[in-house]
Design a protein around this motif. Structure first.
Motif, PDB file in Angstrom:
ATOM      1  N   HIS A 198       0.716  -1.589  -0.090  1.00 19.63           N
ATOM      2  CA  HIS A 198      -0.065  -0.029   0.469  1.00 19.63           C
ATOM      3  C   HIS A 198       0.964   1.199  -0.366  1.00 19.63           C
ATOM      4  O   HIS A 198       1.802   1.130   0.326  1.00 19.63           O
ATOM      5  CB  HIS A 198      -1.252  -0.292   1.098  1.00 19.63           C
ATOM      6  CG  HIS A 198       0.008  -0.253   1.666  1.00 19.63           C
ATOM      7  ND1 HIS A 198       0.351   1.254   3.366  1.00 19.63           N
ATOM      8  CD2 HIS A 198       0.478  -1.001   3.909  1.00 19.63           C
ATOM      9  CE1 HIS A 198       1.360   0.699   4.452  1.00 19.63           C
ATOM     10  NE2 HIS A 198       0.623  -0.265   3.988  1.00 19.63           N
ATOM     11  N   CYS A 199       0.240   2.457  -0.237  1.00 21.32           N
ATOM     12  CA  CYS A 199       0.933   3.257  -0.267  1.00 21.32           C
ATOM     13  C   CYS A 199       1.624   3.983   1.300  1.00 21.32           C
ATOM     14  O   CYS A 199       0.264   3.342   2.064  1.00 21.32           O
ATOM     15  CB  CYS A 199      -0.154   4.441  -1.236  1.00 21.32           C
ATOM     16  SG  CYS A 199       0.927   6.347  -0.981  1.00 21.32           S
ATOM     17  N   HIS A 241      -6.488   8.349   3.853  1.00 19.37           N
ATOM     18  CA  HIS A 241      -6.432   8.779   3.062  1.00 19.37           C
ATOM     19  C   HIS A 241      -5.910   7.916   0.941  1.00 19.37           C
ATOM     20  O   HIS A 241      -7.282   7.340   0.578  1.00 19.37           O
ATOM     21  CB  HIS A 241      -6.238   9.702   2.303  1.00 19.37           C
ATOM     22  CG  HIS A 241      -7.042  10.858   1.482  1.00 19.37           C
ATOM     23  ND1 HIS A 241      -6.886  12.344   1.356  1.00 19.37           N
ATOM     24  CD2 HIS A 241      -8.649  10.731   1.232  1.00 19.37           C
ATOM     25  CE1 HIS A 241      -7.805  12.920  -0.023  1.00 19.37           C
ATOM     26  NE2 HIS A 241      -8.552  11.509   0.519  1.00 19.37           N
ATOM     27  N   HIS A 242      -5.063   7.859   1.276  1.00 21.60           N
ATOM     28  CA  HIS A 242      -4.436   6.793   0.239  1.00 21.60           C
ATOM     29  C   HIS A 242      -4.350   5.484   0.038  1.00 21.60           C
ATOM     30  O   HIS A 242      -4.746   4.933  -0.775  1.00 21.60           O
ATOM     31  CB  HIS A 242      -2.440   7.341   0.145  1.00 21.60           C
ATOM     32  CG  HIS A 242      -2.349   8.115   0.104  1.00 21.60           C
ATOM     33  ND1 HIS A 242      -1.705   8.816  -0.750  1.00 21.60           N
ATOM     34  CD2 HIS A 242      -2.111   9.670   0.829  1.00 21.60           C
ATOM     35  CE1 HIS A 242      -1.052  10.176  -0.587  1.00 21.60           C
ATOM     36  NE2 HIS A 242      -2.032  10.921   0.293  1.00 21.60           N
ATOM     37  N   ILE A 243      -5.010   4.710   0.883  1.00 23.72           N
ATOM     38  CA  ILE A 243      -5.516   3.705   0.712  1.00 23.72           C
ATOM     39  C   ILE A 243      -6.836   2.741   0.443  1.00 23.72           C
ATOM     40  O   ILE A 243      -6.765   2.862  -0.487  1.00 23.72           O
ATOM     41  CB  ILE A 243      -5.191   2.441   2.162  1.00 23.72           C
ATOM     42  CG1 ILE A 243      -3.325   2.594   2.516  1.00 23.72           C
ATOM     43  CG2 ILE A 243      -5.550   1.366   2.019  1.00 23.72           C
ATOM     44  CD1 ILE A 243      -3.191   1.719   4.071  1.00 23.72           C
ATOM     45  N   VAL A 274      -8.345 -14.519  -7.284  1.00 26.69           N
ATOM     46  CA  VAL A 274      -7.401 -13.631  -6.650  1.00 26.69           C
ATOM     47  C   VAL A 274      -8.480 -12.272  -6.202  1.00 26.69           C
ATOM     48  O   VAL A 274      -9.071 -11.564  -7.206  1.00 26.69           O
ATOM     49  CB  VAL A 274      -6.258 -12.513  -6.801  1.00 26.69           C
ATOM     50  CG1 VAL A 274      -6.189 -12.279  -5.382  1.00 26.69           C
ATOM     51  CG2 VAL A 274      -5.647 -13.515  -6.761  1.00 26.69           C
ATOM     52  N   LEU A 275      -8.999 -12.103  -4.766  1.00 25.01           N
ATOM     53  CA  LEU A 275     -10.163 -11.291  -4.847  1.00 25.01           C
ATOM     54  C   LEU A 275      -9.406 -10.392  -3.575  1.00 25.01           C
ATOM     55  O   LEU A 275      -8.661 -10.640  -2.489  1.00 25.01           O
ATOM     56  CB  LEU A 275     -11.528 -11.562  -4.014  1.00 25.01           C
ATOM     57  CG  LEU A 275     -12.257 -12.608  -4.967  1.00 25.01           C
ATOM     58  CD1 LEU A 275     -13.273 -12.826  -4.377  1.00 25.01           C
ATOM     59  CD2 LEU A 275     -12.591 -11.710  -6.122  1.00 25.01           C
ATOM     60  N   VAL A 276     -10.026  -9.323  -3.403  1.00 20.45           N
ATOM     61  CA  VAL A 276      -9.318  -7.543  -2.711  1.00 20.45           C
ATOM     62  C   VAL A 276     -10.397  -7.325  -2.332  1.00 20.45           C
ATOM     63  O   VAL A 276     -11.007  -6.475  -3.213  1.00 20.45           O
ATOM     64  CB  VAL A 276      -8.034  -6.850  -2.972  1.00 20.45           C
ATOM     65  CG1 VAL A 276      -7.705  -6.082  -1.840  1.00 20.45           C
ATOM     66  CG2 VAL A 276      -7.026  -7.773  -3.466  1.00 20.45           C
ATOM     67  N   GLN A 277     -10.995  -7.369  -0.939  1.00 15.59           N
ATOM     68  CA  GLN A 277     -12.012  -6.478  -0.364  1.00 15.59           C
ATOM     69  C   GLN A 277     -11.190  -5.249  -0.033  1.00 15.59           C
ATOM     70  O   GLN A 277     -10.668  -4.780   0.886  1.00 15.59           O
ATOM     71  CB  GLN A 277     -12.526  -7.230   0.655  1.00 15.59           C
ATOM     72  CG  GLN A 277     -13.676  -6.377   1.209  1.00 15.59           C
ATOM     73  CD  GLN A 277     -14.864  -7.098   2.470  1.00 15.59           C
ATOM     74  OE1 GLN A 277     -15.017  -8.103   2.429  1.00 15.59           O
ATOM     75  NE2 GLN A 277     -14.517  -6.618   3.483  1.00 15.59           N
ATOM     76  N   SER A 278     -12.298  -3.777  -0.273  1.00 15.30           N
ATOM     77  CA  SER A 278     -11.895  -2.451   0.538  1.00 15.30           C
ATOM     78  C   SER A 278     -13.542  -2.063   0.435  1.00 15.30           C
ATOM     79  O   SER A 278     -14.437  -2.494  -0.443  1.00 15.30           O
ATOM     80  CB  SER A 278     -10.884  -2.447  -0.421  1.00 15.30           C
ATOM     81  OG  SER A 278     -11.631  -1.890  -1.617  1.00 15.30           O
ATOM     82  N   GLU A 279     -13.332  -0.277   0.716  1.00 16.17           N
ATOM     83  CA  GLU A 279     -13.957   0.093   1.146  1.00 16.17           C
ATOM     84  C   GLU A 279     -14.168   1.440  -0.267  1.00 16.17           C
ATOM     85  O   GLU A 279     -13.095   1.381   0.229  1.00 16.17           O
ATOM     86  CB  GLU A 279     -13.889   0.562   2.676  1.00 16.17           C
ATOM     87  CG  GLU A 279     -14.476  -0.294   3.752  1.00 16.17           C
ATOM     88  CD  GLU A 279     -13.190  -0.264   4.495  1.00 16.17           C
ATOM     89  OE1 GLU A 279     -12.487  -1.696   4.620  1.00 16.17           O
ATOM     90  OE2 GLU A 279     -12.836   0.465   4.955  1.00 16.17           O
ATOM     91  N   GLY A 339      -8.722  -2.942   3.548  1.00 13.91           N
ATOM     92  CA  GLY A 339      -9.387  -2.256   4.492  1.00 13.91           C
ATOM     93  C   GLY A 339      -9.861  -0.780   3.290  1.00 13.91           C
ATOM     94  O   GLY A 339     -10.781  -1.252   2.735  1.00 13.91           O
ATOM     95  N   PRO A 340      -9.792   0.449   4.197  1.00 11.35           N
ATOM     96  CA  PRO A 340      -8.587   0.329   4.969  1.00 11.35           C
ATOM     97  C   PRO A 340      -8.976   0.060   6.007  1.00 11.35           C
ATOM     98  O   PRO A 340      -8.063  -0.403   7.172  1.00 11.35           O
ATOM     99  CB  PRO A 340      -8.564   1.854   4.984  1.00 11.35           C
ATOM    100  CG  PRO A 340      -9.454   2.801   4.144  1.00 11.35           C
ATOM    101  CD  PRO A 340     -10.250   1.691   3.602  1.00 11.35           C
ATOM    102  N   SER A 341     -10.429   0.574   6.572  1.00 12.73           N
ATOM    103  CA  SER A 341     -10.458  -0.473   8.433  1.00 12.73           C
ATOM    104  C   SER A 341     -11.924  -1.209   8.596  1.00 12.73           C
ATOM    105  O   SER A 341     -11.645  -1.315   9.412  1.00 12.73           O
ATOM    106  CB  SER A 341     -11.702   1.113   8.356  1.00 12.73           C
ATOM    107  OG  SER A 341     -10.232   2.033   8.391  1.00 12.73           O
TER     108      SER A 341
END
Ligand SMILES: [Cu+2]
Length: 457
Positions: free
Chosen positions: A288-289, A296-298, A321-326, A379-381
């Motif tokens: 990640h950044c 903010h960057h993620i 491959v799955l990447v979960q994010s908000e 995430g990020p959270s």
């Protein structure tokens, strides 16, 4: 219609019939645009409200650690204020005052002078780089003495204007249309060789994140998530980060252990940085950044995965491959809203960067095939609780450990992951059909963490 809150009384706005809320937003945005595009403007702050003393107060301000020091400047009312800003941060900064005066962007060790004009009222200042103000880079100029007056109406700032803009809303059921291409979820193969050398280009791009909803995303190589990298234990990765963006960015690879000081430092636009690490442990690792504010960057797209295969990983017929994010939406075509990120109020939760994309472009599989799904929670959270409706996982590998194997009597219904955690699950589908996959955190499934395996004979 004349809008009395405008800083230019008597200015007439067309299209006022669209409603007072929109008009107010237009005024705020107008103020923001005017200030942003007038860098040489040195409008004295409420000079009419105070008697100029003819004196000048000069103050040295240092930008360091995402703060201004001092963060409060007292000036005798009526004095002209001159600020000498020095940057002692590795990141670039500037200083903008609500009255319109601003410095240029300055790098580490550089200085700039700002003429704030005659000070007659409390005036806010901030760094204009994205997220810096929300992260705490603000200061306050306070007039002292009898002539001081409260802040004027209409002193809205660009950041305030941004958060006052109407939100875009996401319809998770909306069809993205026939031209839509989902991100390929197929896991890349392990490349040959033990040294993996590549460039990652930071690009700030405008992309759709849901049907009709566009955001400015900050990306690695123009995609969200960034590219999936893969290797084996003992492989060395030599990644050159190239910053093609407009602000500083950096990178942090969880897949290798290194001293952060040099390689994770933020780099300015146009700069390059080589980050070398050797993978000594298996797993699916986040990158990640590394630039502040990382939230903010993620939260705005700067994340990806590095897969390091366990040494005894058997081949399977299909591997995804799955990447979960908000997603925390900002206004149309602009970056995500940091205030929403800070409040953990996502507009959507997604797999591979786009709302419910695999509902519209299901992931294929066949009856009886062993299917492996690598999962990373970027995430990020928020946590994820990955579940595939209609199947059980006979294999679970989470954060470097086998938790279930096909020969075990037990099984698993979810792969639960906290932010930055990863693993994989395996399953076989018993019959042809459509098997939804979700985060079983239902509020997130209903806001877009949803897709389908389409299983054929
Ligand atoms: Cu960044």
């Amino acid at each position: 219609m004349t809008v009395s809150t405008s800083p230019e009384p008597g200015r007439s706005l067309a299209g006022a019939a669209t409603g007072i809320a929109l008009v107010l937003v237009a005024v705020l945005v107008g103020v923001a645009a005017q200030r942003v595009t007038s860098p040489t403007e040195h409008r004295p702050t409420a000079a009419s409200a105070v008697q100029p003393t003819g004196h000048t107060t000069t103050v040295d301000v240092v930008a360091e650690g995402m703060r201004f020091h001092p963060a409060r400047i007292e000036v005798p009312a009526g004095d002209r204020l001159v600020v000498n800003l020095t940057n002692r941060d590795p990141r670039r900064h500037d200083l903008v005052l609500a009255g319109g005066a601003r410095t240029k962007l300055i790098g580490n060790g550089e200085s700039a002078r700002l003429d704030a004009g005659v000070i007659g009222e409390v005036t806010e200042g901030w760094c204009s780089l994205p997220g810096h103000r929300q992260a705490g880079m603000t200061l306050e100029v306070v007039p002292t003495g009898a002539a001081a007056s409260p802040p004027a109406a209409g002193s809205a700032s660009p950041a305030t204007a941004g958060s006052a803009s109407p939100d875009q809303s996401i319809d998770v059921m909306a069809d993205p249309g026939p031209a839509f291409t989902a991100r390929d979820a197929t896991a890349p193969p392990v490349p040959p060789g033990r040294l993996h050398r590549r460039e990652l280009h930071v690009r700030e791009v405008v992309r759709e994140v849901a049907p009709g909803v566009r955001q400015q995303l900050w990306t690695f190589d123009g995609t969200v998530p960034g590219p999936v990298l893969r290797g084996r234990i003992g492989d060395t990765f030599e990644i050159t980060l190239v910053n093609e963006g407009t602000m500083d960015h950096g990178i942090d690879f969880h897949a290798g252990a290194v001293a952060p000081d040099e390689v994770m430092r933020p780099i300015d636009p146009g700069q390059r940085l080589t980050y070398r690490f050797t993978a000594t442990r298996a797993g699916i690792w986040m990158y990640h950044c590394s630039t502040m504010p990382m939230l903010h960057h993620i939260g705005n797209g700067m994340y990806g995965a590095v897969i390091i295969d366990p040494p005894d990983l058997p081949p399977v017929q299909r591997e995804y491959v799955l990447v979960q994010s908000e997603l925390y939406l900002g206004p149309d075509g602009e970056p995500g809203d940091l205030a929403k990120m800070q409040a953990e109020r996502p507009d959507a939760v997604v797999f591979n960067g786009y709302v419910a994309q695999y509902d519209h472009r299901p992931l294929p599989a066949r009856v009886g095939e062993r299917v492996r799904v690598w999962l990373l929670d970027a995430g990020p959270s928020r946590d994820t609780s990955f579940h595939v409706v209609g199947t059980q996982f006979d294999t679970v590998y989470r954060e470097g450990r086998w938790e279930s194997r096909p020969t075990d009597p037990g099984g698993a219904q979810v792969l639960p992951l906290s932010p930055a955690a990863g693993g994989f699950v395996e399953m076989t589908f018993p019959a042809a059909g459509h098997y939804p996959f979700v985060s079983h955190s239902m509020v997130d499934a209903e806001r877009g963490a949803h897709g389908i395996f389409e299983v054929r004979q």
